[in-house]
Design a protein around this motif. Structure first.
Motif, PDB file in Angstrom:
ATOM      1  N   THR A  85       0.831  -1.208   0.000  1.00 18.07           N
ATOM      2  CA  THR A  85       0.000   0.000   0.000  1.00 18.07           C
ATOM      3  C   THR A  85       0.860   1.251   0.000  1.00 18.07           C
ATOM      4  N   LEU A  86       1.943   1.233   0.788  1.00 15.92           N
ATOM      5  CA  LEU A  86       2.847   2.380   0.816  1.00 15.92           C
ATOM      6  C   LEU A  86       3.474   2.610  -0.561  1.00 15.92           C
ATOM      7  N   SER A  87       3.870   1.538  -1.217  1.00 14.10           N
ATOM      8  CA  SER A  87       4.474   1.657  -2.539  1.00 14.10           C
ATOM      9  C   SER A  87       3.492   2.222  -3.554  1.00 14.10           C
ATOM     10  N   GLN A  88       2.245   1.790  -3.448  1.00 18.07           N
ATOM     11  CA  GLN A  88       1.207   2.275  -4.358  1.00 18.07           C
ATOM     12  C   GLN A  88       1.016   3.776  -4.211  1.00 18.07           C
ATOM     13  N   ARG A  89       0.952   4.251  -2.972  1.00 15.01           N
ATOM     14  CA  ARG A  89       0.786   5.686  -2.731  1.00 15.01           C
ATOM     15  C   ARG A  89       2.041   6.459  -3.143  1.00 15.01           C
ATOM     16  N   LEU A  90       3.207   5.900  -2.847  1.00 20.94           N
ATOM     17  CA  LEU A  90       4.457   6.563  -3.221  1.00 20.94           C
ATOM     18  C   LEU A  90       4.519   6.788  -4.728  1.00 20.94           C
ATOM     19  N   ASN A  91       4.216   5.749  -5.494  1.00 20.55           N
ATOM     20  CA  ASN A  91       4.278   5.853  -6.946  1.00 20.55           C
ATOM     21  C   ASN A  91       3.348   6.943  -7.468  1.00 20.55           C
ATOM     22  N   ALA A  92       2.171   7.062  -6.866  1.00 20.18           N
ATOM     23  CA  ALA A  92       1.223   8.090  -7.297  1.00 20.18           C
ATOM     24  C   ALA A  92       1.706   9.487  -6.924  1.00 20.18           C
ATOM     25  N   LEU A  93       2.267   9.633  -5.732  1.00 19.31           N
ATOM     26  CA  LEU A  93       2.663  10.955  -5.234  1.00 19.31           C
ATOM     27  C   LEU A  93       3.906  11.512  -5.909  1.00 19.31           C
ATOM     28  N   VAL A  94       4.775  10.634  -6.423  1.00 14.60           N
ATOM     29  CA  VAL A  94       5.990  11.111  -7.091  1.00 14.60           C
ATOM     30  C   VAL A  94       5.881  11.008  -8.610  1.00 14.60           C
ATOM     31  N   SER A  95       4.706  10.666  -9.122  1.00 20.13           N
ATOM     32  CA  SER A  95       4.530  10.491 -10.559  1.00 20.13           C
ATOM     33  C   SER A  95       4.722  11.812 -11.298  1.00 20.13           C
ATOM     34  N   ARG A  96       5.016  11.724 -12.585  1.00 27.99           N
ATOM     35  CA  ARG A  96       5.181  12.919 -13.413  1.00 27.99           C
ATOM     36  C   ARG A  96       3.908  13.752 -13.394  1.00 27.99           C
ATOM     37  N   ALA A 123       5.116  23.912 -24.945  1.00 29.38           N
ATOM     38  CA  ALA A 123       5.907  23.171 -23.951  1.00 29.38           C
ATOM     39  C   ALA A 123       5.617  23.619 -22.525  1.00 29.38           C
ATOM     40  N   ARG A 124       5.158  24.852 -22.362  1.00 24.09           N
ATOM     41  CA  ARG A 124       4.901  25.357 -21.011  1.00 24.09           C
ATOM     42  C   ARG A 124       3.775  24.592 -20.332  1.00 24.09           C
ATOM     43  N   GLU A 125       2.935  23.923 -21.121  1.00 24.14           N
ATOM     44  CA  GLU A 125       1.837  23.124 -20.556  1.00 24.14           C
ATOM     45  C   GLU A 125       2.129  21.631 -20.577  1.00 24.14           C
ATOM     46  N   SER A 126       3.312  21.249 -21.016  1.00 24.19           N
ATOM     47  CA  SER A 126       3.660  19.830 -21.113  1.00 24.19           C
ATOM     48  C   SER A 126       3.806  19.199 -19.725  1.00 24.19           C
ATOM     49  N   VAL A 127       3.107  18.103 -19.486  1.00 29.15           N
ATOM     50  CA  VAL A 127       3.218  17.397 -18.211  1.00 29.15           C
ATOM     51  C   VAL A 127       4.656  16.931 -17.985  1.00 29.15           C
ATOM     52  N   ASN A 128       5.300  16.439 -19.034  1.00 27.98           N
ATOM     53  CA  ASN A 128       6.675  15.953 -18.897  1.00 27.98           C
ATOM     54  C   ASN A 128       7.621  17.074 -18.466  1.00 27.98           C
ATOM     55  N   ILE A 129       7.523  18.222 -19.116  1.00 25.73           N
ATOM     56  CA  ILE A 129       8.434  19.318 -18.803  1.00 25.73           C
ATOM     57  C   ILE A 129       8.130  19.908 -17.433  1.00 25.73           C
ATOM     58  N   LEU A 130       6.861  20.114 -17.116  1.00 28.03           N
ATOM     59  CA  LEU A 130       6.508  20.643 -15.802  1.00 28.03           C
ATOM     60  C   LEU A 130       6.992  19.717 -14.691  1.00 28.03           C
ATOM     61  N   GLY A 131       6.787  18.414 -14.879  1.00 29.63           N
ATOM     62  CA  GLY A 131       7.232  17.456 -13.869  1.00 29.63           C
ATOM     63  C   GLY A 131       8.740  17.462 -13.708  1.00 29.63           C
ATOM     64  N   ASP A 132       9.453  17.529 -14.827  1.00 31.19           N
ATOM     65  CA  ASP A 132      10.918  17.526 -14.773  1.00 31.19           C
ATOM     66  C   ASP A 132      11.457  18.783 -14.088  1.00 31.19           C
ATOM     67  N   VAL A 133      10.904  19.943 -14.430  1.00 32.20           N
ATOM     68  CA  VAL A 133      11.405  21.189 -13.844  1.00 32.20           C
ATOM     69  C   VAL A 133      11.064  21.259 -12.358  1.00 32.20           C
ATOM     70  N   MET A 134       9.908  20.719 -11.982  1.00 31.80           N
ATOM     71  CA  MET A 134       9.567  20.669 -10.552  1.00 31.80           C
ATOM     72  C   MET A 134      10.621  19.871  -9.797  1.00 31.80           C
ATOM     73  N   GLU A 135      11.015  18.730 -10.339  1.00 31.81           N
ATOM     74  CA  GLU A 135      12.043  17.916  -9.693  1.00 31.81           C
ATOM     75  C   GLU A 135      13.397  18.612  -9.710  1.00 31.81           C
ATOM     76  N   ALA A 136      13.696  19.350 -10.792  1.00 33.01           N
ATOM     77  CA  ALA A 136      14.958  20.088 -10.855  1.00 33.01           C
ATOM     78  C   ALA A 136      15.013  21.158  -9.764  1.00 33.01           C
ATOM     79  N   MET A 137      13.880  21.800  -9.507  1.00 29.03           N
ATOM     80  CA  MET A 137      13.832  22.779  -8.415  1.00 29.03           C
ATOM     81  C   MET A 137      14.146  22.118  -7.074  1.00 29.03           C
ATOM     82  N   LEU A 138      13.618  20.927  -6.870  1.00 29.47           N
ATOM     83  CA  LEU A 138      13.904  20.204  -5.625  1.00 29.47           C
ATOM     84  C   LEU A 138      15.386  19.850  -5.535  1.00 29.47           C
TER      85      LEU A 138
END
Length: 239
Positions: A85-96, A123-138
């Motif tokens: 269950t923890l893995s299932q939630r983790l995968n959803a919470l860190v997904s792109r 590209a500013r609305e791309s899920v892939n790019i938004l997700g990647d830049v969010m992680e880059a900020m972290l």
């Protein structure tokens, strides 16, 4: 609008002004972030289409791991659930998809540095790019301030998704797999049937089929998300 304020000599000779545009500095300030290494944060917000000497890719690699550890720590602290269950939630919470949602909520899209063609391609609305830049900020935040402050930042940014129960429902692909087994059918098969658009704004179409039952298709900004949507569509139609 160019979001970089290039280095120049200020009123006091030899003192350089910020590399970040004033509006980007102000936005980071509203998030409680005062960068220590502005060049690093400039890289975190820069897409490869800018043809700059650095972009967000290396910081995204680091931020992805920091996010995973911080989220695992949070889930372990907040729940007595079993490992599955923890893995299932983790995968959803860190997904792109979730990273992109958080990026939109904090106002990140307007501060991503993109080349003209990438901007024109949406590209500013791309899920892939938004997700990647969010992680880059972290990743940039971790290098500037360490793990504990970055963990606290993640808990603040992800509070809505965490409390909203992201990942508590069974993933559609898992549900379809179990449905097929429970109905004595062969395992579902996923097929990529189309990939359209440039790399930074690609669209993937996937078909999932179960022999002697039927098939369903879906399109999304990543192959994984297209598979998830196709599985959900299949279960809605045949499940």
């Amino acid at each position: 609008m160019d979001l970089v304020h290039r280095r120049a000599l200020g009123p006091d000779r030899g003192r350089a002004v910020s590399e970040l545009a004033p509006e980007t500095q102000a936005w980071l300030g509203t998030l409680g972030i005062v960068p220590r290494d502005e060049h690093r944060w400039l890289a975190a917000l820069t897409h490869g289409s800018m043809a700059a000497d650095v972009n967000y890719e290396r910081l995204e690699f680091l931020g992805d791991r920091v996010l995973g550890l911080a989220m695992a720590d949070w889930l372990f602290e907040a729940s007595k659930a079993a490992e599955g269950t923890l893995s299932q939630r983790l995968n959803a919470l860190v997904s792109r998809q979730t990273c992109a949602q958080v990026a939109a909520q904090i106002g990140l899209p307007e501060h991503i540095r993109l080349g003209k063609q990438a901007r024109d391609d949406g590209a500013r609305e791309s899920v892939n790019i938004l997700g990647d830049v969010m992680e880059a900020m972290l990743g940039a935040h971790f290098l500037d301030f360490g793990f504990a402050p970055t963990r606290d930042l993640i808990r603040r940014f992800w509070a809505e998704e965490f409390s909203g129960g992201a990942g508590q429902r069974k993933h559609p692909k898992s549900a379809l797999q179990e449905w097929a087994a429970g109905n004595q059918r062969k395992p579902p098969e996923y097929e990529l049937i189309a990939r359209e658009g440039p790399d930074h704004a690609a669209r993937f179409t996937v078909r999932v089929s179960v022999k002697n039952v039927g098939a369903a298709e879906a399109t999304a900004n990543s192959k994984q998300e297209a598979e998830r949507l196709a599985a959900a569509a299949f279960m809605e139609q045949f499940g």
